[in-house]
Design an enzyme around this catalytic site. Structure first.
Site, PDB file in Angstrom:
ATOM      1  N   HIS A 151      76.519 -16.905  51.197  1.00 60.40           N
ATOM      2  CA  HIS A 151      75.972 -16.235  52.260  1.00 60.40           C
ATOM      3  C   HIS A 151      75.489 -16.139  52.629  1.00 60.40           C
ATOM      4  O   HIS A 151      74.734 -16.579  53.726  1.00 60.40           O
ATOM      5  CB  HIS A 151      77.635 -15.666  52.574  1.00 60.40           C
ATOM      6  CG  HIS A 151      78.934 -16.185  53.461  1.00 60.40           C
ATOM      7  ND1 HIS A 151      79.952 -16.226  52.059  1.00 60.40           N
ATOM      8  CD2 HIS A 151      80.371 -16.726  54.528  1.00 60.40           C
ATOM      9  CE1 HIS A 151      80.913 -17.554  52.574  1.00 60.40           C
ATOM     10  NE2 HIS A 151      80.765 -17.098  54.014  1.00 60.40           N
ATOM     11  N   GLU A 152      75.111 -15.355  52.115  1.00 59.27           N
ATOM     12  CA  GLU A 152      73.368 -14.802  52.375  1.00 59.27           C
ATOM     13  C   GLU A 152      72.187 -15.717  52.315  1.00 59.27           C
ATOM     14  O   GLU A 152      71.701 -15.787  52.893  1.00 59.27           O
ATOM     15  CB  GLU A 152      73.139 -13.060  51.631  1.00 59.27           C
ATOM     16  CG  GLU A 152      71.855 -12.682  52.115  1.00 59.27           C
ATOM     17  CD  GLU A 152      71.403 -12.170  53.138  1.00 59.27           C
ATOM     18  OE1 GLU A 152      70.152 -12.261  53.770  1.00 59.27           O
ATOM     19  OE2 GLU A 152      72.590 -11.974  53.750  1.00 59.27           O
TER      20      GLU A 152
END
Length: 122
Positions: free
Chosen positions: A69-70
């Protein structure tokens, strides 16, 4: 629509009724099914097979998901602030809280309310 019908791509199931989840654990099982199945197959089950307990396997699965996600947020935005990573990891305690609420108050929508509050804030 025509192209998805011809390629049978429209027949794939991408999500189920995640908006009715009373536990955050259910949300993660119902939302984005291709990603969920990939994480279960390539992170969760190998961790269990390696002899790790379920809590460690869940933590590891969330950790890998948080890293991705990052990366998916920070790379296109040309910024690296760890907001997505910490947002994902902060949901681990909520998984336990909503599970406890669902166990204690079976059929209660309180877990769903907590889910929506966390979903809108995070």
């Amino acid at each position: 629509n025509i192209l998805s019908g011809l390629t049978c791509f429209g027949d794939r199931m991408f999500y189920k009724e995640w908006w009715n989840a009373t536990k955050l654990e259910d949300y993660w099982r119902l939302w984005n099914l291709p990603v969920h199945h990939w994480l279960v197959k390539h992170v969760f089950h190998p961790a269990i097979s390696a002899g790790l307990g379920k809590p460690v396997a869940v933590f590891l699965t969330f950790f890998v998901s948080a890293v991705f996600h990052e990366l998916l947020v920070s790379v296109p935005c040309h910024t690296f602030r760890l907001w997505s990573f910490f947002g994902m990891m902060a949901q681990l305690p909520l998984v336990h809280i909503t599970a406890a609420i669902d166990k204690r108050l079976k059929g209660s929508q309180l877990g769903n309310v907590l889910f929506w509050v966390s979903f809108c804030v995070v």
